[in-house]
Motif scaffolding. Structure first.
Motif, PDB file in Angstrom:
ATOM      1  N   LYS A   1       0.835  -1.194   0.000  1.00  0.00           N
ATOM      2  CA  LYS A   1       0.000   0.000   0.000  1.00  0.00           C
ATOM      3  C   LYS A   1       0.871   1.245   0.000  1.00  0.00           C
TER       4      LYS A   1
ATOM      5  N   GLU B   1      -7.212   7.051  -3.233  1.00  0.00           N
ATOM      6  CA  GLU B   1      -6.710   5.679  -3.298  1.00  0.00           C
ATOM      7  C   GLU B   1      -7.806   4.695  -3.696  1.00  0.00           C
TER       8      GLU B   1
ATOM      9  N   HIS C   1      -7.345   2.575  -7.023  1.00  0.00           N
ATOM     10  CA  HIS C   1      -7.359   1.109  -6.976  1.00  0.00           C
ATOM     11  C   HIS C   1      -8.171   0.534  -8.128  1.00  0.00           C
TER      12      HIS C   1
END
Length: 265
Positions: A17, A236, A240
């Motif tokens: 991550k 994010e 993704h």
């Protein structure tokens, strides 16, 4: 000596991550054996295993030790510094041991005397593809653009490179960090030099495509969202689902370069 590429995370660990460190207070990053150590006066010591990190985004308040920088480069984790106004100040990347085929293709393409014109044409086509993709997504959710709005966006974005700014400025630098990470995984540099000392900032060009897509996609839903970790989490979540778009841009760029080189020869 050249550093090895990023080692894969041990089996069984969750996916890597990104690590955001945007504290307004001074902080220092140091190195452990296989992890980073963050020290801040206002908080306790935090440790971050490198095997869990894909990229790092930080501001100028974070001081790095040489050991911490070297550890990130050894493990193949790129770092991007941002200025708090949506701009990436710079980044680190691991030195590659050998030029990869795509790198060689880029370097050959940049030997063409008129490569900037050729690249500008490719970029316009990718902007059109980005706009068309976003319009299709919007139509599938019942929020399609009418013909007039689409043509206006086409004139402004495809031909002039400008687009609505619906997400926070910080996301521009976050897109840059994501582009650098993708290039690193593809064993490509973020910047190349061409004929006559001309410069191709590949990371910036890819980041601009991704940032435009983010703004075109999100509409006005981000209005009122405070800057900081909430915005980063929203980004994010979007990234993704859409990071693969960078892979598609690079695949099309590789095909474009191969064709242009073959035509030139």
């Amino acid at each position: 000596m050249a550093q090895p590429a990023r080692r894969p995370a041990p089996a069984g660990l969750p996916a890597r991550k990104p690590l955001y460190i945007m504290s307004p207070a001074p902080a220092r990053m140091e190195a452990g054996f296989d992890h980073l150590v963050l020290r801040r006066e206002s908080a306790g010591v935090q440790r971050f295993p490198l095997a869990r990190i894909c990229r790092i985004i930080c501001n100028r308040h974070l001081a790095w030790s040489g050991a911490a920088l070297a550890l990130c480069m050894t493990e193949g984790v790129p770092i991007t510094w941002v200025d708090g106004h949506g701009h990436a100040l710079g980044n680190t990347q691991t030195r590659q041991l050998r030029p990869q085929p795509f790198s060689t293709l880029i370097e050959t393409y940049l030997e063409l005397p008129d490569w900037p014109r050729r690249f500008a044409n490719w970029l316009a086509r990718r902007r059109l593809e980005t706009l068309t993709t976003c319009a299709k997504r919007a139509a599938e959710t019942g929020h399609g653009l009418d013909a007039g709005d689409f043509q206006e966006l086409k004139r402004e974005y495809v031909y002039n490179g400008t687009h609505p700014l619906n997400f926070g400025d910080d996301s521009q630098a976050w897109c840059h960090a994501l582009a650098v990470d993708r290039l690193h995984r593809e064993e490509l540099q973020s910047c190349y030099w061409g004929y006559g000392a001309s410069r191709l900032d590949l990371a910036a060009e890819l980041a601009a495509l991704l940032w435009a897509e983010l703004n075109l996609d999100c509409g006005t839903f981000s209005t009122g969202i405070e800057r900081g970790i909430v915005a980063a989490r929203l980004f994010e979540a979007w990234a993704h689902r859409h990071e693969e778009r960078l892979h598609l841009h690079l695949g099309d760029l590789k095909r474009h370069m191969a064709r242009e080189i073959e035509t030139w020869h």
